[in-house]
Design a protein around this motif. Structure first.
Motif, short mmCIF file in Angstrom:
data_model
loop_
_atom_site.label_atom_id
_atom_site.label_comp_id
_atom_site.label_asym_id
_atom_site.label_seq_id
_atom_site.Cartn_x
_atom_site.Cartn_y
_atom_site.Cartn_z
N PHE A 31 -17.84 38.30 6.61
CA PHE A 31 -17.69 37.11 5.77
C PHE A 31 -17.69 37.50 4.28
O PHE A 31 -16.87 37.03 3.50
CB PHE A 31 -18.81 36.12 6.07
CG PHE A 31 -18.79 34.89 5.22
CD1 PHE A 31 -17.78 33.95 5.35
CD2 PHE A 31 -19.78 34.67 4.27
CE1 PHE A 31 -17.76 32.81 4.55
CE2 PHE A 31 -19.77 33.53 3.48
CZ PHE A 31 -18.76 32.60 3.62
N ALA A 32 -18.63 38.37 3.90
CA ALA A 32 -18.74 38.79 2.49
C ALA A 32 -17.67 39.82 2.12
O ALA A 32 -17.49 40.11 0.94
CB ALA A 32 -20.13 39.37 2.24
N ASP A 33 -16.99 40.37 3.13
CA ASP A 33 -15.96 41.38 2.96
C ASP A 33 -16.51 42.65 2.30
O ASP A 33 -15.86 43.28 1.47
CB ASP A 33 -14.77 40.84 2.17
CG ASP A 33 -13.51 41.67 2.40
OD1 ASP A 33 -13.41 42.32 3.46
OD2 ASP A 33 -12.64 41.68 1.51
N ARG A 34 -17.73 43.00 2.69
CA ARG A 34 -18.34 44.25 2.22
C ARG A 34 -19.53 44.58 3.13
O ARG A 34 -20.13 43.67 3.70
CB ARG A 34 -18.81 44.15 0.77
CG ARG A 34 -19.91 43.13 0.54
CD ARG A 34 -20.24 42.98 -0.95
NE ARG A 34 -21.15 41.88 -1.17
CZ ARG A 34 -22.47 41.95 -1.06
NH1 ARG A 34 -23.05 43.09 -0.74
NH2 ARG A 34 -23.22 40.89 -1.27
N VAL A 35 -19.85 45.83 3.24
CA VAL A 35 -21.04 46.23 3.98
C VAL A 35 -22.22 46.05 3.03
O VAL A 35 -22.29 46.69 1.98
CB VAL A 35 -20.93 47.68 4.47
CG1 VAL A 35 -22.21 48.09 5.21
CG2 VAL A 35 -19.72 47.84 5.38
N LEU A 137 -18.46 35.37 13.91
CA LEU A 137 -19.09 34.05 13.83
C LEU A 137 -19.16 33.57 12.39
O LEU A 137 -19.49 34.35 11.48
CB LEU A 137 -20.53 34.12 14.37
CG LEU A 137 -20.71 34.07 15.86
CD1 LEU A 137 -22.20 34.19 16.20
CD2 LEU A 137 -20.13 32.81 16.46
N ALA A 138 -18.90 32.30 12.21
CA ALA A 138 -19.04 31.68 10.89
C ALA A 138 -20.47 31.91 10.39
O ALA A 138 -21.43 31.93 11.17
CB ALA A 138 -18.73 30.20 10.97
N PRO A 139 -20.65 32.08 9.09
CA PRO A 139 -21.97 32.45 8.56
C PRO A 139 -23.05 31.42 8.85
O PRO A 139 -24.20 31.79 9.08
CB PRO A 139 -21.72 32.60 7.06
CG PRO A 139 -20.48 31.82 6.79
CD PRO A 139 -19.65 31.94 8.03
N GLU A 140 -22.70 30.14 8.87
CA GLU A 140 -23.73 29.14 9.14
C GLU A 140 -24.27 29.26 10.56
O GLU A 140 -25.45 28.96 10.81
CB GLU A 140 -23.23 27.72 8.85
CG GLU A 140 -22.12 27.22 9.74
CD GLU A 140 -20.72 27.58 9.29
OE1 GLU A 140 -19.78 26.89 9.73
OE2 GLU A 140 -20.54 28.55 8.50
N ALA A 162 -25.77 33.43 0.62
CA ALA A 162 -25.98 32.00 0.31
C ALA A 162 -25.00 31.49 -0.74
O ALA A 162 -24.45 30.40 -0.61
CB ALA A 162 -27.42 31.76 -0.13
N ASP A 163 -24.76 32.27 -1.78
CA ASP A 163 -23.86 31.83 -2.84
C ASP A 163 -22.40 31.77 -2.39
O ASP A 163 -21.57 31.16 -3.06
CB ASP A 163 -23.98 32.74 -4.07
CG ASP A 163 -25.28 32.54 -4.81
OD1 ASP A 163 -25.96 31.50 -4.58
OD2 ASP A 163 -25.65 33.42 -5.61
N LEU A 164 -22.09 32.42 -1.27
CA LEU A 164 -20.71 32.43 -0.77
C LEU A 164 -20.41 31.24 0.13
O LEU A 164 -19.25 31.00 0.47
CB LEU A 164 -20.44 33.73 0.01
CG LEU A 164 -20.63 35.03 -0.76
CD1 LEU A 164 -20.43 36.23 0.17
CD2 LEU A 164 -19.69 35.10 -1.96
N LEU A 165 -21.46 30.51 0.53
CA LEU A 165 -21.27 29.36 1.44
C LEU A 165 -20.69 28.19 0.68
O LEU A 165 -21.20 27.80 -0.38
CB LEU A 165 -22.60 28.96 2.07
CG LEU A 165 -23.32 30.01 2.90
CD1 LEU A 165 -24.69 29.49 3.33
CD2 LEU A 165 -22.48 30.41 4.10
#
Length: 191
Positions: A31-35, A137-140, A162-165
């Motif tokens: 989701f964040a597109d980074r490790v 899976l979606a982050p939520e 959290a800031d990406l949601l």
């Protein structure tokens, strides 16, 4: 995002004919597109109703049934009833760059259903499915699972994304944590 562990899972599930999702911390990385942090394993979620596909697809080696609390493993017999939540299937660790664990999800028709509670926490399967080279899976959804724990890595995972949601994901997560844990430390951030 490149990862030897995720590439191994992609190859492992290449012929799997049903839905599956990368779950846990790796899903949040996708989701964040980074490790964001090191991972000790790769969690893959499948629908419990699709266990016959797991049995037919993964025959050599066949996954074992793992006790998530002790790590003890025993043979899994296809057709054996497994329960979403506590039952976890594991592949032999030495076969992959990171251990691969299959977790089971409850479902009702076209809805994913959180295995805890009365089945009121649910979402359409299409809405919980995101892709970034692999279905995840979606982050939520990942965070609702993680919200029941106070492990430092789960808190770190929450604060990392959290800031990406977007507002809809934040509202859904808040609405599904607050009734169960009204004093949960994540709620102010989600408000």
């Amino acid at each position: 995002m490149q990862s030897e562990a995720l590439s191994a899972v992609r190859a492992l599930f290449d012929n799997y004919p049903a839905r599956y999702w990368i779950a846990g911390g790796w899903a949040l990385d996708l989701f964040a597109d980074r490790v964001r942090r090191p991972h000790s394993d790769v969690d893959v979620l499948v629908l419990a109703r699709d266990l016959h596909h797991v049995a037919a697809t993964f025959t050599a080696p066949r996954p074992t049934l793992e006790n998530p609390n002790t790590g003890d493993q025993r043979p899994w017999e296809p057709g054996e009833t497994l329960t979403p939540g506590p039952d976890v299937l594991a592949f032999p660790d030495e076969l992959f760059p990171a251990p691969v664990r299959i977790m089971l999800a409850a479902s009702d028709g076209d809805d994913w259903v959180y295995h805890r509670g009365r089945g009121t926490t649910r979402k359409p399967l299409d809405e919980i499915t995101l892709t970034n080279g692999l279905p995840y899976l979606a982050p939520e959804i990942v965070l609702v699972y993680k919200s029941r724990s106070d492990r430092p890595k789960d808190t770190e995972d929450f604060h990392d994304v959290a800031d990406l949601l977007d507002p809809a994901r934040r509202a859904w997560l808040h609405a599904h944590i607050a009734p169960r844990y009204p004093d949960h430390p994540w709620l102010p951030t989600l408000s």
